[in-house]
Every structure is written in C-alpha cells, then in structure tokens.
Design an enzyme around this catalytic site. Sequence first.
Site, PDB file in Angstrom:
ATOM      1  CB  CYS A  69      -3.986 -18.338  -1.486  1.00  0.00           C
ATOM      2  SG  CYS A  69      -3.562 -16.968  -0.995  1.00  0.00           S
ATOM      3  N   GLY A  93      -1.451 -22.819   2.255  1.00  0.00           N
ATOM      4  CA  GLY A  93      -1.352 -21.752   2.958  1.00  0.00           C
ATOM      5  C   GLY A  93      -1.831 -21.864   4.578  1.00  0.00           C
ATOM      6  CG  ASN A 133      -3.640 -19.713  -5.544  1.00  0.00           C
ATOM      7  OD1 ASN A 133      -3.390 -20.798  -6.280  1.00  0.00           O
ATOM      8  ND2 ASN A 133      -2.482 -19.279  -5.052  1.00  0.00           N
ATOM      9  N   GLY A 134      -2.727 -16.358  -6.005  1.00  0.00           N
ATOM     10  CA  GLY A 134      -1.677 -15.752  -7.099  1.00  0.00           C
ATOM     11  C   GLY A 134      -1.266 -14.458  -6.772  1.00  0.00           C
ATOM     12  CB  CYS A 142       3.492 -22.082 -11.431  1.00  0.00           C
ATOM     13  SG  CYS A 142       4.677 -22.364 -10.292  1.00  0.00           S
ATOM     14  CE1 TYR A 162       7.736 -27.818  -0.858  1.00  0.00           C
ATOM     15  CE2 TYR A 162       7.363 -25.526  -1.638  1.00  0.00           C
ATOM     16  CZ  TYR A 162       7.375 -26.326  -0.514  1.00  0.00           C
ATOM     17  OH  TYR A 162       7.033 -25.976   0.766  1.00  0.00           O
ATOM     18  CB  SER A 169       8.242 -31.634  -0.863  1.00  0.00           C
ATOM     19  OG  SER A 169       9.457 -31.167  -0.436  1.00  0.00           O
ATOM     20  CG  ASP A 208      15.131 -30.223  -0.607  1.00  0.00           C
ATOM     21  OD1 ASP A 208      14.104 -30.646  -0.486  1.00  0.00           O
ATOM     22  OD2 ASP A 208      15.837 -29.227   0.274  1.00  0.00           O
ATOM     23  CB  CYS A 222       8.252 -16.156  -8.036  1.00  0.00           C
ATOM     24  SG  CYS A 222       6.442 -16.694  -8.777  1.00  0.00           S
ATOM     25  CB  CYS A 246       5.597 -19.684 -15.560  1.00  0.00           C
ATOM     26  SG  CYS A 246       6.695 -18.478 -14.980  1.00  0.00           S
ATOM     27  CB  CYS A 276      11.705 -18.831 -10.731  1.00  0.00           C
ATOM     28  SG  CYS A 276      11.008 -20.408 -10.691  1.00  0.00           S
TER      29      CYS A 276
END
Length: 485
Positions: free
Chosen positions: A9, A36, A110-111, A243, A249, A290, A352, A389, A440, A443
Amino acid sequence: MSPTLRESCGVFGVFAPGEDVARITFYGLYALQHRGQESAGIASANERRLYLRTGMGLVSQVFNEEDLSYLPGHMAIGHTRYSTTGNSGATNAQPCLVEGPDGSFALGHNGNIVNAAVVRADLEEQGVTFSTGTDSEVIAKTLAHAPGGTWQERWTYLMRRLKGAYSLVALTPNELVAGRDPMGNRPLSLGRLDGGWVIASETCAFDHLGATFVREIETGEVVRITEEGVESFRAAERNDAFCIFEYIYFARPDSVIDGKLIYPVRMALGAQLAKEHPADADVVIGVPHSATAAAIGFSQESGIPFVEGLVHNRYVGRTFIQPDQRIREMGAQLKYNPLPELLKERRVVLVDDSIVRATTTGPVVSMLRKAGAREVHMRITSPPIISPCFFGIDMGTRWELIAGRMSVDEIRKHIDADTLGYLSVEGLLASVGLPREKFCLACFTGSYPIPVPLQMDKLALEPALGGDRHEFEYSGAPPTVLPRP
Ligand code: SF4
C-alpha cells in the site's frame, strides 16, 4: 518490475485549511500509485464530519471531478492498496472508517500485522464486530477501543499491542495523525505545504505537489497535526528493521529514504553486482523499469555498453479486463517486447531486481534467445529470496520461492541462463551505504526482526461494507475501554 513481488500500500495525508485537500490527496496518491493498484480511497474531514470515497482500480479510475467535490474539508487522508490480507474486493478498500472513543475516524495502513488474528479474536471476545477481512480494520478497532484518556495513551497502547509493520495515517474531524511501527519497516515522511502539512509513504509525492520534505516520521513515533500545529512523541522503543527491498525495488527511483536517493542506490547495486559477478558479454540490458538504473550501474562498472533491449508495455496489467487463457499463456510476451536488432548474435547481461517464483524470468530469457541473443547472463540485484515476507510484501509461501528449494545452479538451469549471479547480502548493504542494524533482511536470511507465526493464517471473513461512499456524523461517542491484554 518484478511481477511476482508486490507492495501492499501507499498512504498519504494532508492538513491544509483553505486548500482543495481532496485534489491534493488525489495527486498525492497518483505519485504513490506504484505501491498499490487494486483499489484507492480518500477520506476528508471538516470540523463536523468525515467523508469517504473508495473504489476498485487505479486512482484515476476511482475518482472523477464529482467525487472530489464530494470530499470537502481542510484535512484528508488517502490510500492505494494491493491486498496482502483480506480479499481484494471493494469492501476492503481503504481508508476504513470506524467509531472511536472521540467519534468516528478514518485510517489508512501500509504493512502487515503479524498478530492480527490474535488481536482480532480478543476484540471479538469483547463484543467488537468487524466488517472486513483486513488487518487495517484490526488496527483501527484496536485504536478505537484502546484504553487511555489521551491520544498519546491510546497510540502507545496500539503500538504495544500490535506486532508487525505499519505506517499509518488517521483522520478525525479535527486532527490528522501519522504513526510508524517500532521497526519503521515501511517508509513515512512529513512535508511542508504552503499553509499546511503533508504526510506520504514516499517523498516523490511531495515533489509533485510542490511540498518540501521536512523529515521522516521516526520509528515508533506518532505525529499529530491540528490547528495548533504539529506535535509528536515516541510511542514505543525503536527496534529498527526497515525493509531493504524499498531500496532494491519498491520505492520510486526519485524518492529519498534515510537521506538516500533511490536511483543512485540502484546504480550502486548494479555496479557492485558487476564486481561480484563479472560477465564476458557485449551488451547489458535491464528488465524495465525497476532494473534500469542497476543495469546502467553494471554497464558503467564493467565497461559493457547498456542498451534498451527490452521494451516495456507499461500499461499492461493496469486494466480490469481480464486476459483470456490464450492471452494469459503469453505471459511475459504481453509485458515485454525485445529488440532483435540490438540482441542478435550478442552475449547479453540481463539485470533484474529479484527472482521470486521465476515464473517470468525464464520466459524473458527465452524471449531474448528467440530475439537472437547468443548468450544470456542473468544478474540479480538482490540476494536469493529464501524466506517469505510477513510484513506486507506478497511473495507467496516458502515453497513458492524458487531459491527456497533450489540451488543457484538449479535455478540457472530452470531459467535457461548461461550464468546466474545474485548480489551478496554484504554487497547489498555496502551499496545502500547504511548500517546492517537498520534493516530487515529476513527474506534473504530467514532471520526475522520480530517473532512471526510459523503459519500465518489468512483472515477469511467476508466483508459487509460496500466499497462506496460513506458519510459518518461526528458523534463524540464515549470510549469503550477494553482491559489490557
Ligand atoms: S522480509 Fe524482505 S520484503 Fe519483507 S520486510 Fe523484510 S526485507 Fe522487506
């Protein structure tokens, strides 16, 4: 753009008496559209009432002139949504409206809350009812029923009760509040607008509105904006875990996070990748858009020329017309078109940002080969994603993550690349240029900054509210105080 890695979001808020706050929010959301694209909403407030308009689709599809004129007042919040909890129906569009201790309020989030199911069950046991399946409503209802006689006490309760990632904007008829979880997992910034204030997930929204960046909302901080001005306090001890994928990205290249403009960070990621995984090749291309900055960084570091060998149809995927089976099977072909003249007989480095399920990577490699590429050397500006995640990024389950079940060489064979190189965690951190303790990296490492449930069950309750206009009288209802958990 990584098609299998989706942000949850974007949030926006404005306090600007005398200004057309609905229109400002509309354009703020436009700048945050990349965060989003399933639904959007704006809530505005004058001193008496809250007004809300939500709907499915892009910001430009949800709002027209009539909608904006329906949203009066001197403050507003807005939201763009990609669902991670709750289904993607119109009823889960945000901001959501709830009845709070001092009347109705609207909230955008958002989250992702990792203990949402537990908190919701506790609230339901106390007689609180829910209308949607989102963890955003869990946040709103927790705040609405938080013990405490002041806004500081209620927000402090909220931050202690909820575990997970949340950057929030909340609106009552006389205050705009923004808060960021103790990890500061998602970005949130404060800006100054002529005669007012703005809050946004990313600073790029300020640039489009002519607002100036003031500062980031700090981790665990709550900021309240009223006629009297801006006040803030720290509601929880900070436990930094931003994050890092925002740098790789999610965030727009023209946003600034923690003093770092995203575009040059992405160039540095590409340059570092060229050092860690050099390739003997003729051209470098990036998967648009990206990975473009990273591909340029790879090119500059390696001396291999950068070319735009893949053209991106940037409007595909932004329509409600669902593709039929035949079109769906075309997959990456719908999205990208290679330029054979630039690729024929060339040894290509393809950059990428990530490989999640590898459902697109293989088809893109094959597309380059069909366009005449002699060799394809895949380079990825993130480490292998081995763990899901739980903080709001849709990556799928551990099993769906290809690097969770295959070695790098097995992935290379799977996508049919000649070589495959991922950026190291150390290289990633060096390129971003900020200390490891700030981030964080779960991942990539499987080590989460806070405990997460082994199996996060999705809330599956069907929503009851329609994704349409709602108008709430400011009731000034007394608080329902729940005991501390
Ligand atoms: S697990 Fe990965 S995507 Fe999720 S918050 Fe942490 S770094 Fe970001």
